[in-house]
Scaffold this motif. Sequence first.
Motif, mmCIF file in Angstrom:
data_model
loop_
_atom_site.group_PDB
_atom_site.id
_atom_site.type_symbol
_atom_site.label_atom_id
_atom_site.label_comp_id
_atom_site.label_asym_id
_atom_site.label_seq_id
_atom_site.Cartn_x
_atom_site.Cartn_y
_atom_site.Cartn_z
ATOM 1 N N ALA A 25 1.087 -1.738 -0.075
ATOM 2 C CA ALA A 25 -0.176 0.194 -0.022
ATOM 3 C C ALA A 25 0.565 1.232 -0.351
ATOM 4 C CB ALA A 25 -0.452 0.318 1.684
ATOM 5 N N VAL A 26 2.247 1.316 0.934
ATOM 6 C CA VAL A 26 2.825 2.072 1.056
ATOM 7 C C VAL A 26 3.689 2.142 -0.795
ATOM 8 C CG1 VAL A 26 4.997 3.078 1.476
ATOM 9 C CG2 VAL A 26 3.574 2.322 3.557
ATOM 10 N N CYS A 27 4.482 1.222 -1.472
ATOM 11 C CA CYS A 27 4.548 1.548 -2.061
ATOM 12 C C CYS A 27 3.822 2.163 -3.460
ATOM 13 C CB CYS A 27 5.357 0.173 -2.612
ATOM 14 S SG CYS A 27 7.398 -0.343 -1.758
ATOM 15 N N PHE A 28 2.239 1.735 -3.483
ATOM 16 C CA PHE A 28 1.877 1.803 -4.321
ATOM 17 C C PHE A 28 0.708 3.462 -4.479
ATOM 18 C CE2 PHE A 28 -2.622 1.972 -6.297
ATOM 19 C CZ PHE A 28 -2.433 1.463 -7.284
ATOM 20 N N ILE A 29 0.944 4.316 -3.189
ATOM 21 C CA ILE A 29 0.978 5.382 -3.163
ATOM 22 C C ILE A 29 1.590 6.296 -3.554
ATOM 23 C CG2 ILE A 29 0.577 6.966 -1.040
ATOM 24 C CD1 ILE A 29 -1.350 4.703 0.303
ATOM 25 N N LEU A 30 3.165 5.619 -3.224
ATOM 26 C CA LEU A 30 4.303 7.079 -3.083
ATOM 27 C C LEU A 30 4.860 6.203 -4.871
ATOM 28 C CD1 LEU A 30 6.575 6.091 0.004
ATOM 29 C CD2 LEU A 30 4.816 8.878 -0.774
ATOM 30 N N VAL A 103 10.604 0.064 1.983
ATOM 31 C CA VAL A 103 12.075 1.350 1.250
ATOM 32 C C VAL A 103 12.738 -0.348 -0.030
ATOM 33 C CG1 VAL A 103 14.267 1.477 1.206
ATOM 34 C CG2 VAL A 103 12.136 2.483 2.886
ATOM 35 N N ILE A 104 12.611 -1.186 0.198
ATOM 36 C CA ILE A 104 13.787 -1.776 -1.147
ATOM 37 C C ILE A 104 12.379 -2.544 -2.209
ATOM 38 C CG2 ILE A 104 13.911 -4.341 -1.342
ATOM 39 C CD1 ILE A 104 15.840 -2.884 0.859
ATOM 40 N N ARG A 161 7.885 -9.684 -3.744
ATOM 41 C CA ARG A 161 9.648 -9.018 -3.126
ATOM 42 C C ARG A 161 9.781 -8.218 -1.859
ATOM 43 N NH1 ARG A 161 13.259 -8.706 -1.485
ATOM 44 N NH2 ARG A 161 15.143 -7.704 -1.479
ATOM 45 N N SER A 162 8.313 -7.986 -1.019
ATOM 46 C CA SER A 162 8.188 -7.284 -0.080
ATOM 47 C C SER A 162 7.948 -8.468 1.198
ATOM 48 C CB SER A 162 6.825 -5.988 0.606
ATOM 49 O OG SER A 162 5.765 -6.940 0.225
ATOM 50 N N MET A 163 7.209 -9.794 0.714
ATOM 51 C CA MET A 163 6.719 -10.891 1.749
ATOM 52 C C MET A 163 8.695 -11.678 2.068
ATOM 53 S SD MET A 163 4.770 -14.140 0.527
ATOM 54 C CE MET A 163 6.307 -14.266 -0.689
ATOM 55 N N GLY A 164 9.484 -11.238 0.500
ATOM 56 C CA GLY A 164 10.586 -11.829 0.609
ATOM 57 C C GLY A 164 11.809 -11.199 1.833
ATOM 58 N N GLU A 165 11.246 -10.052 1.993
ATOM 59 C CA GLU A 165 12.545 -9.010 2.510
ATOM 60 C C GLU A 165 13.344 -9.874 3.543
ATOM 61 O OE1 GLU A 165 15.010 -6.787 4.137
ATOM 62 O OE2 GLU A 165 14.594 -7.185 1.894
ATOM 63 N N TYR A 166 14.594 -9.752 3.808
ATOM 64 C CA TYR A 166 15.719 -9.865 5.267
ATOM 65 C C TYR A 166 16.392 -8.551 5.739
ATOM 66 C CZ TYR A 166 18.292 -12.635 8.448
ATOM 67 O OH TYR A 166 18.941 -13.488 8.579
ATOM 68 N N ALA A 168 17.427 -5.902 5.028
ATOM 69 C CA ALA A 168 16.686 -4.422 5.662
ATOM 70 C C ALA A 168 15.928 -4.539 6.893
ATOM 71 C CB ALA A 168 16.359 -3.849 4.629
ATOM 72 N N THR A 169 14.960 -5.348 6.750
ATOM 73 C CA THR A 169 13.987 -5.621 7.874
ATOM 74 C C THR A 169 14.850 -6.703 8.741
ATOM 75 O OG1 THR A 169 12.412 -6.926 6.457
ATOM 76 C CG2 THR A 169 12.122 -7.011 8.470
#
Length: 232
Positions: A25-30, A103-104, A161-166, A168-169
């Motif tokens: 949602a954040v990435c969609f809005i930005l 961010v990623i 992609r956000s689901m697989g982020e490791y 930075a998280t």
Amino acid sequence: MMDFLLSLDWSPLFITLRSGILATAVCFILGIPAAAAVMRLGGKKAAVIDGLFTLPMILPPTAAGFLLLLVFSRRRPFGMFLHDRFGIQIVQTPAACVIAASVIALPLMYRNARAAFELIDPDLIHAARTLGMREGEIFRKIILPNAGPGLFSGAILTFARSMGEYGATSMLAGNIAGRTGTIAQRIAMVLQDGDYGTAGFWVVVVLILGFVLMTAAGAVYGHFHKGKGKRW
């Protein structure tokens, strides 16, 4: 098998899905306004902004996590300001998972949105302006509907992609069980303990989710572009 499933801690799945949905949602809005702004600018300014929005795609996730720590740590000016003025702490909280994933994953949404906008026939926009439509109305009624398939595919890829982020998280949110521990972090943790069964289970879950998401993205693209391309 049933005993294994009942004894399993399912919080990594819920944390991953929650973080992925919010980050998307954040990435969609930005990402969509950013892509539209770059399309209007053109020239060197557009190239600089395009580079900034694409940069997280080529940065090592750990480098991105380190930079986020510099921004949001309570020992740094901005993080200190958020905590002292508003009582907001980002590091090692669920919000950190969302910020790191956003961010990623943002470059994927941004690049897909820009590619979708570039495929729109400029004559449609020029005709709308000739008819007296305002820029906001043109964006809502002409640009967004025509770019819809690309934007939807971008949202799916962003979520994947956000689901697989490791990396930075892990640096920004840590690995707190039931709070910030995502599936990717869970896999890494149980592997360190030699628990290959649990690690394998979560890998299968990620594979299934990823396959479903990629299939959905391909189906949407194929549906809206049916007959527009030739098969090899």
